[in-house]
Design a protein around this motif. Structure first.
Motif, mmCIF file in Angstrom:
data_model
loop_
_atom_site.group_PDB
_atom_site.id
_atom_site.type_symbol
_atom_site.label_atom_id
_atom_site.label_comp_id
_atom_site.label_asym_id
_atom_site.label_seq_id
_atom_site.Cartn_x
_atom_site.Cartn_y
_atom_site.Cartn_z
ATOM 1 N N ALA A 22 47.473 41.815 39.605
ATOM 2 C CA ALA A 22 48.594 42.762 39.155
ATOM 3 C C ALA A 22 49.619 42.804 39.881
ATOM 4 C CB ALA A 22 47.802 43.922 38.920
ATOM 5 N N TYR A 23 49.567 42.603 41.236
ATOM 6 C CA TYR A 23 50.885 42.585 42.142
ATOM 7 C C TYR A 23 51.529 41.492 41.788
ATOM 8 C CZ TYR A 23 49.816 47.063 44.432
ATOM 9 O OH TYR A 23 49.739 48.212 44.711
ATOM 10 N N HIS A 24 51.131 40.247 41.713
ATOM 11 C CA HIS A 24 51.587 39.018 41.453
ATOM 12 C C HIS A 24 52.525 38.919 39.949
ATOM 13 C CE1 HIS A 24 52.408 34.767 40.814
ATOM 14 N NE2 HIS A 24 51.735 34.696 39.732
ATOM 15 N N GLN A 25 51.683 39.761 39.020
ATOM 16 C CA GLN A 25 52.290 39.828 37.826
ATOM 17 C C GLN A 25 53.483 40.892 37.632
ATOM 18 O OE1 GLN A 25 51.678 38.248 34.857
ATOM 19 N NE2 GLN A 25 50.295 36.996 35.992
ATOM 20 N N ALA A 26 53.369 41.803 38.411
ATOM 21 C CA ALA A 26 54.595 42.866 38.847
ATOM 22 C C ALA A 26 55.883 42.124 39.418
ATOM 23 C CB ALA A 26 54.185 43.751 39.705
ATOM 24 N N ALA A 27 55.403 41.059 40.419
ATOM 25 C CA ALA A 27 56.431 40.222 41.022
ATOM 26 C C ALA A 27 57.148 39.452 39.945
ATOM 27 C CB ALA A 27 55.760 39.341 42.177
ATOM 28 N N LEU A 28 56.394 38.721 39.303
ATOM 29 C CA LEU A 28 56.864 37.795 37.995
ATOM 30 C C LEU A 28 57.856 38.758 37.043
ATOM 31 C CD1 LEU A 28 53.782 35.785 37.014
ATOM 32 C CD2 LEU A 28 55.918 35.017 38.415
ATOM 33 N N LYS A 29 57.375 39.974 36.630
ATOM 34 C CA LYS A 29 58.036 40.658 35.949
ATOM 35 C C LYS A 29 59.608 41.102 36.480
ATOM 36 C CE LYS A 29 55.241 42.571 32.390
ATOM 37 N NZ LYS A 29 55.806 43.238 31.274
ATOM 38 N N LEU A 30 59.428 41.256 37.937
ATOM 39 C CA LEU A 30 60.561 41.841 38.633
ATOM 40 C C LEU A 30 61.529 40.488 38.910
ATOM 41 C CD1 LEU A 30 59.169 44.304 41.129
ATOM 42 C CD2 LEU A 30 60.415 44.865 38.814
ATOM 43 N N GLY A 31 61.075 39.326 38.529
ATOM 44 C CA GLY A 31 61.908 38.031 38.674
ATOM 45 C C GLY A 31 61.670 37.551 40.267
ATOM 46 N N LEU A 32 60.618 37.881 41.009
ATOM 47 C CA LEU A 32 60.533 37.658 42.376
ATOM 48 C C LEU A 32 59.290 37.094 42.675
ATOM 49 C CD1 LEU A 32 61.063 41.512 43.760
ATOM 50 C CD2 LEU A 32 62.811 39.690 43.602
ATOM 51 N N SER A 33 59.521 36.241 43.903
ATOM 52 C CA SER A 33 58.127 35.437 44.158
ATOM 53 C C SER A 33 57.162 36.542 44.986
ATOM 54 C CB SER A 33 58.306 34.259 45.172
ATOM 55 O OG SER A 33 58.924 34.944 46.545
ATOM 56 N N ASP A 34 56.210 36.367 45.114
ATOM 57 C CA ASP A 34 55.240 37.218 45.735
ATOM 58 C C ASP A 34 55.659 37.468 47.268
ATOM 59 O OD1 ASP A 34 53.413 37.233 43.449
ATOM 60 O OD2 ASP A 34 51.987 35.786 44.547
ATOM 61 N N SER A 35 56.172 36.630 47.955
ATOM 62 C CA SER A 35 56.672 36.840 49.546
ATOM 63 C C SER A 35 58.055 37.622 49.405
ATOM 64 C CB SER A 35 56.455 35.281 50.071
ATOM 65 O OG SER A 35 57.338 34.468 49.425
ATOM 66 N N THR A 36 58.802 37.154 48.581
ATOM 67 C CA THR A 36 59.951 37.860 48.394
ATOM 68 C C THR A 36 59.949 39.309 48.015
ATOM 69 O OG1 THR A 36 61.144 36.053 47.746
ATOM 70 C CG2 THR A 36 62.103 37.959 47.259
ATOM 71 N N MET A 37 59.079 39.580 47.068
ATOM 72 C CA MET A 37 58.350 40.999 46.735
ATOM 73 C C MET A 37 58.096 41.699 48.085
ATOM 74 S SD MET A 37 56.531 42.921 43.654
ATOM 75 C CE MET A 37 54.864 42.690 44.349
#
Length: 145
Positions: A22-37
């Motif tokens: 779910a956090y990975h999906q949030a990062a994608l929706k925000l246009g961020l990589s997981d590490s950037t988020m």
């Protein structure tokens, strides 16, 4: 074949994986990589700055991966990397980084607060206490490996 995993542990692992997803999906929706988020999330939720070592510790992300994210964020003008005590480095959100965070990780934090806020105080305390107990016991058992 022998079953090593209890049904409860299988459920826990599944739920933990789904939360991470779910956090990975949030990062994608925000246009961020997981590490950037993770870098923006940590800095934003710690008053606008955070030690790189603390981000590594709380995220479980390698220094190399975080440094790549930090370099991208610096190049985009979202953060400044500043010297702290000793050899430690601190990630500091720029004005642009704060604005970007307001439209991204702050919205995610608001969602998280909404979820926790929908639970009673007793439910929140029970969840947090059981999670803490599990984490403490897991760390202890891992040290014994």
């Amino acid at each position: 074949m022998t079953e090593f995993m209890t049904t409860e542990l299988r459920r826990l692992n599944y739920l933990t994986s789904e939360i991470n997803s779910a956090y990975h999906q949030a990062a994608l929706k925000l246009g961020l990589s997981d590490s950037t988020m993770m870098v923006l999330y940590a800095a934003c939720n710690n008053g606008g700055s955070c030690l790189v070592s603390d981000i590594c510790k709380i995220s479980g992300t390698s220094r190399q991966t975080l440094h790549s994210a930090i370099r991208r964020l610096e190049a985009d003008g979202l953060i400044d990397l500043k010297a702290d005590s000793g050899r430690k480095k601190r990630v500091c959100l720029t004005e642009k980084g704060m604005d970007t965070s307001k439209n991204g990780v702050v919205r995610l934090t608001e969602l998280e607060n909404d979820i926790m806020g929908s639970w009673t105080k007793e439910e929140q305390e029970q969840y947090l206490e059981l999670t803490k107990r599990y984490l403490t016991a897991l760390k202890e058992k891992i040290r014994e490996l």
